[in-house]
Design an enzyme around this catalytic site. Sequence first.
Site, short mmCIF file in Angstrom:
data_model
loop_
_atom_site.label_atom_id
_atom_site.label_comp_id
_atom_site.label_asym_id
_atom_site.label_seq_id
_atom_site.Cartn_x
_atom_site.Cartn_y
_atom_site.Cartn_z
N ARG A 78 45.67 49.54 52.39
CA ARG A 78 45.76 48.96 53.91
C ARG A 78 46.79 49.26 54.01
O ARG A 78 48.07 49.76 53.26
CB ARG A 78 45.44 47.86 53.26
CG ARG A 78 44.18 47.24 53.64
CD ARG A 78 43.67 45.15 53.40
NE ARG A 78 44.63 45.04 52.40
CZ ARG A 78 45.91 44.37 52.05
NH1 ARG A 78 46.56 44.41 53.16
NH2 ARG A 78 46.38 44.02 51.00
N TYR A 206 40.39 54.70 53.96
CA TYR A 206 40.35 53.97 53.18
C TYR A 206 39.95 52.05 53.29
O TYR A 206 40.18 51.13 53.79
CB TYR A 206 41.96 53.41 52.21
CG TYR A 206 42.24 52.35 51.51
CD1 TYR A 206 41.67 52.17 50.23
CD2 TYR A 206 42.62 50.92 52.23
CE1 TYR A 206 42.07 51.53 49.53
CE2 TYR A 206 42.65 49.99 50.72
CZ TYR A 206 42.64 50.16 49.20
OH TYR A 206 42.66 49.25 48.59
N GLY A 208 40.02 48.85 52.74
CA GLY A 208 40.12 48.04 53.44
C GLY A 208 40.75 48.02 54.50
O GLY A 208 40.58 46.69 55.59
N LYS A 215 38.33 42.72 54.91
CA LYS A 215 39.36 42.39 55.49
C LYS A 215 39.02 41.45 56.96
O LYS A 215 39.99 41.26 57.59
CB LYS A 215 40.49 42.89 55.17
CG LYS A 215 40.84 42.89 53.90
CD LYS A 215 41.13 42.33 52.53
CE LYS A 215 41.13 42.22 51.60
NZ LYS A 215 41.11 41.63 50.41
N HIS A 235 41.39 34.70 51.68
CA HIS A 235 40.98 35.03 50.90
C HIS A 235 41.23 34.59 49.37
O HIS A 235 42.31 34.67 48.15
CB HIS A 235 42.58 35.88 50.77
CG HIS A 235 43.02 37.53 50.24
ND1 HIS A 235 44.11 37.66 50.16
CD2 HIS A 235 42.01 37.93 49.44
CE1 HIS A 235 44.47 38.65 49.54
NE2 HIS A 235 42.87 39.17 49.91
N SER A 257 46.95 40.71 47.07
CA SER A 257 45.57 41.34 46.67
C SER A 257 46.77 42.60 44.85
O SER A 257 47.80 42.01 45.12
CB SER A 257 46.40 42.45 47.53
OG SER A 257 45.61 42.14 49.12
N ALA A 258 45.29 42.25 44.21
CA ALA A 258 45.78 43.21 43.22
C ALA A 258 46.70 42.43 42.26
O ALA A 258 47.76 42.51 41.72
CB ALA A 258 46.56 44.66 42.88
N CYS A 259 47.07 40.81 42.51
CA CYS A 259 47.37 39.81 41.60
C CYS A 259 46.34 38.66 39.95
O CYS A 259 46.63 37.88 39.91
CB CYS A 259 48.57 38.93 42.25
SG CYS A 259 49.82 39.89 42.60
N LYS A 261 42.93 38.55 41.04
CA LYS A 261 41.76 37.48 41.55
C LYS A 261 39.68 38.20 40.74
O LYS A 261 39.31 37.02 40.17
CB LYS A 261 41.19 37.90 42.65
CG LYS A 261 42.40 36.85 43.38
CD LYS A 261 41.58 36.24 45.37
CE LYS A 261 41.69 37.50 45.85
NZ LYS A 261 42.59 38.33 46.32
N THR A 262 39.52 39.74 41.34
CA THR A 262 38.44 40.16 39.69
C THR A 262 39.10 39.73 38.46
O THR A 262 37.49 38.85 38.21
CB THR A 262 38.79 41.09 40.05
OG1 THR A 262 39.04 41.88 41.67
CG2 THR A 262 37.14 42.36 40.46
N ASP A 286 36.94 37.70 46.27
CA ASP A 286 37.88 38.38 46.63
C ASP A 286 38.24 37.20 48.18
O ASP A 286 39.13 36.81 49.10
CB ASP A 286 37.69 39.37 47.59
CG ASP A 286 38.81 39.46 47.82
OD1 ASP A 286 39.93 40.02 47.89
OD2 ASP A 286 38.67 41.18 49.56
N SER A 383 43.56 52.70 42.71
CA SER A 383 42.18 53.10 42.64
C SER A 383 41.34 51.77 42.65
O SER A 383 41.78 51.14 41.91
CB SER A 383 42.20 54.37 41.71
OG SER A 383 42.75 53.60 40.25
N ARG A 384 39.80 52.02 43.22
CA ARG A 384 39.19 51.28 42.92
C ARG A 384 37.49 51.62 42.41
O ARG A 384 37.60 52.76 42.35
CB ARG A 384 39.26 51.07 44.53
CG ARG A 384 40.46 50.34 45.10
CD ARG A 384 40.03 48.96 44.75
NE ARG A 384 41.49 48.05 46.07
CZ ARG A 384 41.67 46.91 45.87
NH1 ARG A 384 41.57 46.47 46.16
NH2 ARG A 384 43.12 47.37 46.57
C1 OXD Z 1 42.85 44.23 48.90
C2 OXD Z 1 41.45 44.08 48.80
O1 OXD Z 1 43.55 44.56 49.70
O2 OXD Z 1 41.31 42.98 48.09
O3 OXD Z 1 42.92 42.66 49.22
O4 OXD Z 1 41.34 45.04 49.00
MN MN Z 2 41.69 41.29 48.75
#
Ligand code: OXD
Ligand code: MN
Length: 600
Positions: A78, A206, A208, A215, A235, A257-259, A261-262, A286, A383-384
Amino acid sequence: MKETEVKRIPTNHKRLIRWVDEMAALCQPDRVVWCDGAVEEKKRLEQEAVASGELIELNPEKLPGCFLHRSSSNDVARVEHLTYICTQNAEDAGPTNNWMTPKDGYEKASAMFKGSMKGRTMYVIPFCMGPIGSPFSKIGIELTDSIYVALNMRIMTRIGTPVLKSLGSGGEFTEGLHSKADLSTERRLILHFPEDNTIWSVGSGYGGNVLLGKKCLALRIAGWLGRREGWMAEHMLILGIEKPNGDIKYITAAFPSACGKTNLAMIVPPEGLRHKGYKIWTVGDDIAWLRIGDDGELRAVNPENGLFGVLPGTNSKTNRIAIETMQRNTIFTNVLLKPDGTVWWEGGEGDPPKEGIDWKGNPWKPGMKDEDGKPILAAHPNSRFTAPISQCSTYTDKTEDPKGVPISAIIFGGRRARVAPLVYESFNWQHGVYVGAQMASERTAAQVGNVGEVRRDPMAMLPFCGYHMADYWAHWLAMGKKLKRPPKIFHVNWFRTDRAGKFLWPGFGDNLRVLEWILDRVDGKGEADKTAIGYVPKPESLDLNGLDLDPATVRELLSIDSREWLADLKLQETFFSQFGSRLPRELEAERIHLRERLSS
Ligand code: OXD
Ligand code: MN
C-alpha cells in the site's frame, strides 16, 4: 473514434449505466465487459490471464485451480503517501490523512485516467460487502482494466448478477474506478471522495490499493458512512471460541497490517490446551463492521468473502489452517515458483527449494546475494495469497448471518519490543477507547516505509480512518454509551523481547492461553492485579501447561516499567497534540490519569 465493444448484463439502473459510459469515455477501453460472477466467466478470465502472462497456472494436481501473479517490482505494498481523502474541508480529513479538494483530486486523476485503458478491457464488477440482501451490507461497482483485480474481487467479495439484482433500478452504490495506467509511481494516486461515495485508484496493481472493496470501501468510505449511520468499520479479525459445552464467545481484534490477524483468526489450540476441547470458528481475518443489535449488544459482520493474507512466515506450524485453505482456488502473488509448479516463500513449508524462479521472475537459488551483498529473497516480504474464506476448515456459516455475531471482547494489539505487557484489560469502555487510541506498533512490510520504526497506530486504523481521527474517537465513545453491555476491551502484545532482542512469548497457537484469560475475565473470572495501566493477569491465572517458560520470563512478560511508560506517554502527548481542540476531553483525561497513576 473506434467503437467500444460492450457486453452488459441486464440492469435498468440508469445512473449506473450512465456512469459506466462516462468513465469508459474517459479511460477509452477497447471493450467493456460486465462481470456476472458465473463459474464460466471465472474460467474464461483465468484462461485470458494465463494467455497474457498475467497469471501462471500452478501444478493442477498439487494446487488445483491455483495461479501465480507477479506484480511490477515497484508496486508491492500500500502507498500511504499517495493515498488521499478528498473532502471540501481539510478539517474533515484530519491531520493523519493526506488531503486534497475533490476538484483537485478529480482533475489530477482524470489526467492519469485519460486514455489509460486503450487497447484494454474495462471490467465492470458489481460487488457486495457483507451478505447480499442484508440491510447492513453495502454495494459497490468497481471498474478496472486489471484482470488480476477482477479475479481477486470475485474471491474477496460477493460479485455479479445477484448484486445487480439487489441494487435494483435506483439503489445506492460506491463508485469505484481503477486503472493500472502505466504503473508508474509518478502517476499513482489512491483517492477517496467520501462526500460523493466515490473511490478513484490509478497507477497501481497491488491488492490494498486496487481491490476497492477492501481498505478503500470497507474501511475508509464505510467509516465515514458508519459515523453518519451509527455503526463502525474496523480493521479487526472476528473469531469464535467454542467450549465443549457448546457455548461460543466471539471476539474482535485489531492489529496493524502484517501483525498476525490472519493467524489469530484461525488459531490452532496448542498441545497443552487440547484436552480442553476448544473449537475455533473464523468469521473474518481483516475487517469487522460493528453495529448495535436490536438487543443492544455489539454485533460484528465480516464484509469480505475471502482472505488476502501475508505469506512469509506462514507454514503448517504457524498457521496450519491457512496452509490447508490455500491448496486450491488460490491466487499467489509475488512468491517463488518451484520447478514442480508449486510455490514457496521465506518461512514457508520445509527447507528452501534448491532452485526456482523468484518473485521478480529471475532464476533463484538459496544463498544468492545482490550487488550490495544482501540476500536475494525468493518471495517479496509482503507476498500474499487470495483464497475464499469458505475454504477454511474453521469457517462458520455464522459469517453469512446478516445480523452478525455478538461480541464479548475487543482486543487491541501492537508489535512492541518493550513497554506493552503480554496482555492487560482496560478499566472500562472509555479507558479502553484510550488504550486503542494510544496504540503503537513497529512498521511492517505491508506498507511502503522503514520497516521496524515505531509509529502510533490508533486502533490499527492510522492508514484506514477515512475522516478526522479525533471525530473517530468521539464516535467510539458515543457508541459505548449506546451499548447495553459494552464488551470489555483488552490490549495484547505477542512481540515483547528480552534485552537481547529474543521474543519472550512463543505466540501463534499459544496465544489461545491469553484469549482464555480474556474470556475468563468476560465471565467475571480470571485473577488479575489492578495496576496503573489496567488489570494484568496474575501469572498463575494463565494456563501455561505444556509450555517451557520459566517464571522469570512470565514475570517479565507481565511487567510494567513505569519509566518506559512515562517516556511513551510523552510520545502520546505529542501525537495527541496534533488533534487540537477536536481531541475528545475524555481521552486527554485518561492520559493524565494514567500519568498520575504511573507517577504515584
Ligand atoms: C493490510 C492488508 O495491509 O490487510 O492491512 O492487506
Ligand atoms: Mn489489513
